[in-house]
Every structure is written in C-alpha cells, then in structure tokens.
Scaffold this motif. Structure first.
Motif, PDB file in Angstrom:
ATOM      1  N   ARG A 262       0.816  -1.221   0.000  1.00 41.28           N
ATOM      2  CA  ARG A 262       0.000   0.000   0.000  1.00 41.28           C
ATOM      3  C   ARG A 262       0.848   1.269   0.000  1.00 41.28           C
ATOM      4  O   ARG A 262       0.340   2.357  -0.311  1.00 41.28           O
ATOM      5  CB  ARG A 262      -0.902   0.023   1.234  1.00 41.28           C
ATOM      6  N   ILE A 263       2.098   1.176   0.348  1.00 39.43           N
ATOM      7  CA  ILE A 263       2.923   2.381   0.530  1.00 39.43           C
ATOM      8  C   ILE A 263       2.920   3.292  -0.693  1.00 39.43           C
ATOM      9  O   ILE A 263       2.730   4.508  -0.564  1.00 39.43           O
ATOM     10  CB  ILE A 263       4.364   1.977   0.931  1.00 39.43           C
ATOM     11  N   PRO A 264       3.115   2.787  -1.931  1.00 43.92           N
ATOM     12  CA  PRO A 264       3.147   3.719  -3.070  1.00 43.92           C
ATOM     13  C   PRO A 264       1.850   4.482  -3.296  1.00 43.92           C
ATOM     14  O   PRO A 264       1.867   5.553  -3.926  1.00 43.92           O
ATOM     15  CB  PRO A 264       3.457   2.804  -4.265  1.00 43.92           C
ATOM     16  N   SER A 265       0.721   3.964  -2.822  1.00 40.43           N
ATOM     17  CA  SER A 265      -0.565   4.623  -3.077  1.00 40.43           C
ATOM     18  C   SER A 265      -1.021   5.500  -1.922  1.00 40.43           C
ATOM     19  O   SER A 265      -2.136   6.013  -1.958  1.00 40.43           O
ATOM     20  CB  SER A 265      -1.639   3.562  -3.361  1.00 40.43           C
ATOM     21  N   LEU A 266      -0.198   5.694  -0.909  1.00 40.79           N
ATOM     22  CA  LEU A 266      -0.594   6.535   0.219  1.00 40.79           C
ATOM     23  C   LEU A 266      -0.747   7.982  -0.239  1.00 40.79           C
ATOM     24  O   LEU A 266       0.069   8.479  -1.019  1.00 40.79           O
ATOM     25  CB  LEU A 266       0.448   6.439   1.339  1.00 40.79           C
ATOM     26  N   PRO A 267      -1.773   8.688   0.232  1.00 43.89           N
ATOM     27  CA  PRO A 267      -2.024  10.065  -0.242  1.00 43.89           C
ATOM     28  C   PRO A 267      -0.878  11.023   0.024  1.00 43.89           C
ATOM     29  O   PRO A 267      -0.653  11.951  -0.756  1.00 43.89           O
ATOM     30  CB  PRO A 267      -3.290  10.473   0.531  1.00 43.89           C
ATOM     31  N   ASN A 268      -0.141  10.824   1.121  1.00 40.80           N
ATOM     32  CA  ASN A 268       0.913  11.771   1.475  1.00 40.80           C
ATOM     33  C   ASN A 268       2.260  11.458   0.829  1.00 40.80           C
ATOM     34  O   ASN A 268       3.230  12.181   1.048  1.00 40.80           O
ATOM     35  CB  ASN A 268       1.100  11.808   3.006  1.00 40.80           C
TER      36      ASN A 268
END
Length: 874
Positions: free
Chosen positions: A684-690
């Motif tokens: 999920r890390i690459p798709s995190l909003p920040n």
C-alpha cells in the motif's frame, strides 16, 4: 653567555632575474643587528624595497632578521629555539615534501634533542616540551627508519636508561612518593605522549617492556588524585598498559593489573555518584516486568567516600524548563519527545584537550525527565549533570581494555572470575545513567557484558542474580536508547547475549520489547543516527540493524512471531502517517532516475536489475530536519499540520525489513511475514495520499521493489503479484473519469482549480488524478522489477509464476486497462506540452483558463489528437 660576534650579523644571499633573462647575485649584510632600534618588520620593509627581494625569498630573510636581532638576548634566543622546534613538529606532522624533511631531520638531530632534555635548567621547560613533541612527531612520520635511533639515543631499552629513569622520577614526584619537585604539566604531558606513540610500534613496545615500565604505569593507575586535571595522566597510563600488555602479560599479572584497573573503574564511578549526589547505585526499575521481582540492591558508598557537594566548576549542568507539559504520561519516552519539541539544549564545554591523544567524548543532547503525576500546568524542571571529559576519557580507556581482554586467550585464566568483584556494580551504574555518561560509555559497558556472556555463557545466571541483566533490559527497553548509530546497530547482539538461557529469554519476552525497539525507525530523535555517512562502508544503520535482528531471531526462534508482529505494526504506522490529512511531508531531495541500462541490454537478467536498483545514485543534499507543527489556513483554527520526514521513514523501515527477510536464503522469516499479513501494508505504501509524486524514481521505491522481489523469490508464491494487481485495479477505477470521450485535459483542469501554486503537487485532495497516476507509475516500477528474472533453475519457477499470474483473468484485465490508460496518458502529455516552461501558475491563470475553454475547437490540438498513435503494450 658567550656567543660569536657574527651571530648578530645579518648575511643573506639570493639571486634575482633581470630583464634580459640573466640572473644577478645579491648580498645583504648588516652587522650588529641587535643594536638597531627599529623593529624586525620595519627593517624587513626597508630591505625589500632597497634590494628588490623576490617574494619566494622574503620569508627566509625575515627569519634571519629575527634571529640576528634576538640572539644577544637569552630569553628571546630561547623563544627562537622553541619556535624552530615547533615549526619542525608541524612540518613533520603535515608530511611536508621529502626535500624539506631531509634538510630538517639531519643526522644528529635526535641526539641533540635528547641532550636538551638532559640539561638541568628550569628555564628550559618549554624547550624540553617542544623537543619531546618533535621526537613524537618524528616517530609519527618516520616510524621504523628512525624509531631505532630514538630508542638508542633515549636508552629506552634499558631499566637505567635516561628516559626510563626520567619517567620514573616524573611519576614518583607526581604521585607524592618522592621529595623531588614534580615536572611541569606541559613537560609531563609531552613525556606521556612520547611514550604512547613509541608504544604504538612493535619495536617501541618491546623497548618499553625491556625497561620495566609496567610497574610504574600501574602505580599511576592506582594513584587517586583529587585534581581532575591529573586524570589525563592516568588515562595515558591505561592506554600504555593496553598497548604493551600482550608483550608483558607476566609482569601485568604479577602486579595484579586487572584488579588494579577494575578498582580504578570503581573509584571513578563512585566519583560520578558523588557528582550526581546519589547514595545508592541504582533506583528500582520502573517497568511492570520488574514489579514482582526483588528490587535492585541499594549499594552504599564506601566508608571513606566523601559525600560533600561537588563544586559547580567541576560539573556541566543544564536546566531545562518545560512548561505546560501533560505529565500524566505512561513512559519516560513520551515526556522526552515533548521536551525535545519545547526546548533546544546547547551544551558548551570549555575544557582544554590534548591535541595528540585527544579522545572524543560524546554527549547526550536530549533531556530525559521521568513521568510524574503532577498537575499538567506545573513547570517541570529537570537538572542533569554530565560526566566531565577527563573522567569520561579515563572510563573509556578502562572499558576498552576490558573489552579487548575478555576474548583474548592470554587472559583466559583471569577473565572467568572478573565479575565476582565490583565490576558488575560499576557497569550497572554506567548503563543505568546513559544520559550522564553519554552514548559512548553506555555502549562500551554493554559490550563488555555482551562479550563476557558470550565468552562465559554458563555464568549468565550469576549476572542475572546480581541484577546486571535487569539493568540492561531497563536501559534498552524501558528507557530511551541513546540515539547513535553504533548503539542502535548493537541492540540485537546485546539482546542475543541476554537471551542465551531460558531465564533471560523469559525476562526479555515479559518486557514486550519489539514495539519500543523498532520504533527508533519512526522517531525524529533517531533520524540523524539512521542516515548513512558518506565515509561509512558498512551500509546504513537500518540495514545493519535488520541483519543483526535476523541473527537474533535465528538464535531464538521463539522470538520470530512477536518480532514479525511488531514489524507489521511498524508498517501500519507508516500507512497511518501516509493517510493522515494533518501530516505534511517534508521537502527533500530523495529522487533518483532509474537507469535504463538493463533494458537496453535486453537480456532480462535479474542480476542487472539488482545492480540498477541497488547502485542507483540518488541526490540527498538537502537533509531533512524535523519541522515544527504549524496552523493551517483553514477555518478550523484548532487544526494543525505536522511536518514529518515520511520518505526517510519509509526508506528506513523498508531497508530494515529487507535485511531481515533476505539476510539468509531460508524462507522462515518470509513465511511468517506473509502469514501475519505484512504484504498488505507494504504494497500500500506507493498509493498513500501523502507520498510525494516523485516516489516512483526515489530510493524508497527501489527498496520496496527489492523487498517485494525478495519475498517473491523466497516464498515462490504469486501473492505479491496479485496484491499489486489489486492496488492497480483500485487506482484505475479512480481514473475512470479520464476515459470519457472528451477533448478536455483533466490534469490541466485540476491544475487550474488549485488555490495556491504549491498545493497541487503536495495535496492528493487537490489533485487526485495526478497523484493517482504517479502512484500507478510506482506500481508499474514494482511489477517491472518483479517480472525480470534470469535463466537459473529457481528463477525459471519464478518466471512460470509471473506468466501464470499475468495470463489469468485478472492479469489480462490489467493489461487491457493499462493499454486504454496509455492512450489517455499520451493525450494528456501532448496537451501539457503546449504549456511553455517555465510555467508560473499564478501569473498565467487567465491564459490557462482560456486554453481550457479553447481546447475543443482549437485546430492545433485537434491535429495533435489525430496524430496520437494507437497504444500498444509491450
């Protein structure tokens, strides 16, 4: 004193180059220059103007003028001698050219310097010290060629030689066992420094052993001086003992050298206790694990210990006033973080350190007040004293000696019982007071215990009975670990020693340590320690910590489940930071372009891919620093934004996980990681909003790709690819508005609707389509890395897995959707190319709006749209 009359005559010859290219000889001669009333500078100016002295000859002329003027005056003549000796030392230390050194270090110079030391004249103290420093410099540079000449000239190989006799006289006068006047401190310091450098070489050490210097050195170690300035001599004596003990172990043991050093360590620790105003070694541990155990024994000070208040000049004290702190927290760690946010502490030590053997003594910069039940509005004052540098250097020397001696076979007969005396008590105090002694001494003390446990594992229970292991656990698990890379990297090794028996393992598990230990990866306090130094060839701290943690879990398999749970919780905390609307990612240079060399070769080998991922150069010139929280411009005034180095957190956590999973070829860690659901937060890390929009080209993204590929290789399961497919499906659904049949540019429209020039690129809320596309780019990078495999047998299995997943219904659907998205991206890129860079968003807003309105009927854009090729996916 009698001197030749020509000594005050200036005679200087030189050549100058004429206009016709020929050189002419010039001679300057002035008799009785000492009778001139003008200064050396005035005479120099007149001579340079009169004789047209070349620039390269002017310094030599000035030196001759000064010497001729000063020679008739005894005091000034001595100053010239001292200046020349210091100049020689500096030139030798700076390793000047060989031509210069050959002229300076002429035959007979060493004998002349030794003769100066034999002159009995108190006025020559500074000259003697300079002569000793010159001899030390010669040893430092010349080493073997000159060291034998120095040994012969000084008589170092004989008990009754000149230097051994001088050293014994100096020591006896210093410790008060002789009626002679002690040597001045500068001369004594130079003598100790000379012996230290001499002992650094084998021939010099053998000479010191031959002259029987060991007994004298141990007498210095036993000497209890009340003057802190004398501690430097004891420190040098300990270092000399350390250097020559292996050559003279018999004499060392005959004079009970090990007992002497441990006794000295105890004495200095007691002095530190006085400095702290303590009446006992330790307070009771505060962690719940220790509540059911017997409290640590309060060890009283010896009867002869003076508990009077130490003078303020002998202490370095800082007072930190922390106002309006909520002190109803559960751990000292939380209070520490609040303290760091509200106070910046600067400690200045005005202590003169010796230039040759100076030891760097590290200091803690963070205050660590304990939690309290006091009212939250009450001002909390925390007073901390720091160990003085001289005593810290002495403690460091003794601990270094013990650290070296424990695994040494020469000490095998003496080390086994070394913990039966006062040593555990001294170590407990150093370990429990890390904020006082500093990270360096804390690390040395824990390493001494670790080495002893590994060397004598059967005696671990005796250390547990003496509560030494409890103190270490409290320092590492309950309190804040000193924020240095060396301490952090050594944590697993220390904990592995404590868990060697069942009792230690159970005690460690009761503390539930992993959440606290791993949290150093997400703490701004430890961020400087996590960064890799440019001169460090051993890798970054996160990798070293992960490798050591892998070894710990392999030695103690029962720790694997809890450790993996804490690791996955760490990933979830990263995801929470990445989704928090009140978090602003600090601006930093963390991006690096991925090399296309592997693709150009076209061989599809994973070896080339690994080289690309691991060796990619990244720019990290602007080091991020922890920024304060600040209020936003929203109507809700109570909302604050917190600036966090999220990209560095991601990088450290992923490197740590990859080191654990890939340190060995076995899949036990990997299976536990996948079993507990670690893949989901990692992917999920690459798709995190920040996450910053440059993530796809950052070193953090590269490390995520490497970690996922390691998981795929070890698990031999396509779950990793399926999870990436799921994330891509979610992202493509968010891009569905861009598939509508319209000639508008959705990205330009998003950009036009932004309120500030910088917000579109930092806020996923303002430009969701842009951030979604960049996230999709990151997942494309991950899939490219996962699907590049070589021709080896085990990689053929990976190739089969990849083909099976891409050939499934979900994989074919992803390919179809990406092919449609490719058309959209090419179209958007063509439209964005119409904006001539550099583009100023605020000034050109009307032009941009007119461009959006004109996109439909604009013939240029229509032509470009017709020329867009049909997208094909390779």
């Amino acid at each position: 004193a009698e001197f030749p009359p020509t000594a005050t005559t200036l005679h200087y010859e030189f050549y100058i180059l004429g206009s016709n290219g020929a050189s002419s000889h010039r001679v300057i001669q002035l008799d009785h220059l000492d009778t001139y009333s003008e200064s050396s500078a005035r005479i120099m100016e007149e001579l340079v103007a009169t004789y047209n002295v070349p620039t390269g000859k002017q310094m030599g002329l000035l030196t001759h003028i000064r010497l001729a003027q000063a020679f008739s005056n005894y005091t000034r003549r001595l100053q010239c001698v001292q200046a020349r000796l210091q100049a020689i030392s500096i030139l030798v230390y700076s390793n000047a050219g060989q031509d210069i050194l050959q002229n300076l270090l002429y035959d007979g110079l060493i004998e002349e310097l030794v003769d100066v030391l034999g002159v009995s004249d108190h006025r020559l103290t500074d000259i003697k010290a300079a002569a000793l420093r010159t001899l030390t410099a010669i040893i430092h540079l010349e080493r073997t060629p000159r060291i034998n000449a120095i040994i012969d000239a000084t008589g170092m190989s004989s008990y009754h030689g000149f230097f051994p006799s001088l050293f014994r006289s100096c020591v006896l006068a210093m410790i008060g066992e002789s009626t002679e006047t002690p040597l001045p401190q500068a001369l004594s310091t130079a003598l100790f420094s000379f012996l230290y450098h001499l002992a650094s070489y084998e021939s010099g050490g053998e000479a010191l052993v031959s002259c029987g210097i060991m007994e004298t050195l141990l007498r210095i170690v036993q000497w209890k001086s009340l003057d802190n300035s004398q501690l430097t001599f004891v420190t040098r004596a300990v270092r000399l003992v350390d250097l020559i003990t292996n050559m003279d172990i018999t004499t060392f043991t005959n004079f009970s050298g090990l007992t002497c050093l441990i006794s000295r360590l105890e004495h200095e620790v007691n002095k530190c206790r006085e400095d702290l105003g303590e009446t006992s070694i330790l307070t009771s541990p505060t962690h719940p694990y220790f509540e059911d155990d017997t409290l640590l024994e309060d060890t009283p000070l010896p009867d002869n210990t003076d508990m009077k208040t130490v003078e303020t000049s002998e202490k370095v004290t800082e007072v930190i006033q922390l106002e309006n702190i909520d002190v109803t927290m559960t751990t000292p760690r939380d209070v520490t973080m609040t303290a760091l946010d509200t106070a910046n502490v600067t400690i200045t030590l005005d202590v003169e350190m010796e230039p040759i053997e100076k030891e760097e003594v590290e200091k803690e910069e963070e205050a660590k007040p304990s939690s309290s039940k006091a009212d939250s509005n009450e001002t909390l004052k925390y007073v901390r004293t720091l160990c003085i540098p001289q005593r810290a250097a002495l403690l460091k020397s003794v601990l270094n000696f013990l650290k070296k001696s424990i695994p040494d076979p020469l000490f095998s007969d003496y080390i086994r019982n070394v913990m039966d005396g006062s040593l555990p008590t001294s170590l407990k105090h150093i370990i429990s007071k890390a904020e006082y002694y500093g990270p360096s001494l804390f690390l040395l003390a824990t390493e001494v215990v670790t080495l002893y446990v590994f060397h004598e594992p059967s005696l671990l229970s005796s250390l547990q009975d003496r509560k030494l292991t409890d103190v270490i656990l409290e320092a590492l698990v309950v309190k804040e670990v000193p924020p240095t890379r060396e301490v952090i990297a050594s944590l697993p090794n220390i904990l592995s020693a404590l868990c060697l028996n069942q009792r230690g393992l159970e005690a460690f598990m009761k503390c539930k340590p992993f959440d606290r230990l791993f949290h150093v990866l997400l703490s701004p306090q430890y961020l400087p320690a996590m960064r890799r130094r440019s001169s460090d060839s051993l890798g970054d701290t996160a990798t070293n910590l992960g490798t050591a943690m892998d070894e710990l879990m392999r030695h103690q398999p029962t720790l694997r489940q809890d450790a993996m749970t804490a690791i996955i919780q760490l990933l979830k905390e990263v995801c929470v930071m990445g989704e928090d609307e009140n978090v602003i990612v600090q601006n930093m240079s963390i991006t690096g372009e991925i090399s296309d060399r592997a693709d150009e070769k076209g061989d599809g080998s994973d070896e080339d891919e690994e080289v690309v991922l691991r060796r990619t150069k990244v720019s990290a010139d602007n080091s991020p620093t922890e920024g304060p929280a600040f209020a936003t411009g929203n109507s809700d005034a109570s909302t604050t934004k917190q600036s966090l180095p999220l990209m560095e957190y991601v990088y450290n956590v992923v490197k740590f996980i990859d080191a654990i999973l890939s340190n060995n070829a076995t899949d036990d860690h990997c299976k536990e990681f996948v079993k507990q659901g670690g893949l989901e937060p990692l992917i999920r890390i690459p798709s995190l909003p920040n996450i910053v929009i440059q993530f796809a080209t950052s070193r953090a993204c590269m490390d995520v790709a490497i970690t996922l590929k390691d998981i795929l290789t070890l698990s031999q399961d396509g779950t990793v690819i399926v999870q990436c497919f799921n994330q891509i499906d979610l992202l493509i659904k968010q891009l569905e508005p861009m598939y509508s049949p319209t000639s508008e540019s959705f990205l330009i429209t998003e950009l036009a609707k932004s309120a500030t020039p910088t917000q579109p690129y930092n806020s996923a809320k303002t430009t969701p389509l842009l951030h979604t596309i960049t996230a999709l780019e990151s997942y494309t990078t991950l899939l490219i890395s996962l699907c590049k495999v070589g021709q080896r047998n085990f990689q053929v299995d990976m190739r089969t897995i990849c083909i099976a997943k891409w050939g499934s219904e979900q994989g074919l659907g992803i390919i179809n959707k990406l092919s449609h998205l490719f058309n959209v991206i090419v179209w958007e890129n063509a439209l964005l190319g119409l904006l001539s860079p550099p583009y100023n968003h605020t000034q050109d807003r009307p032009d941009l709006e007119r461009l959006i309105q004109a996109i439909g009927p604009n013939p240029i854009i229509k032509i470009k749209k017709k020329k867009v090729p049909t997208a094909t996916l390779r």
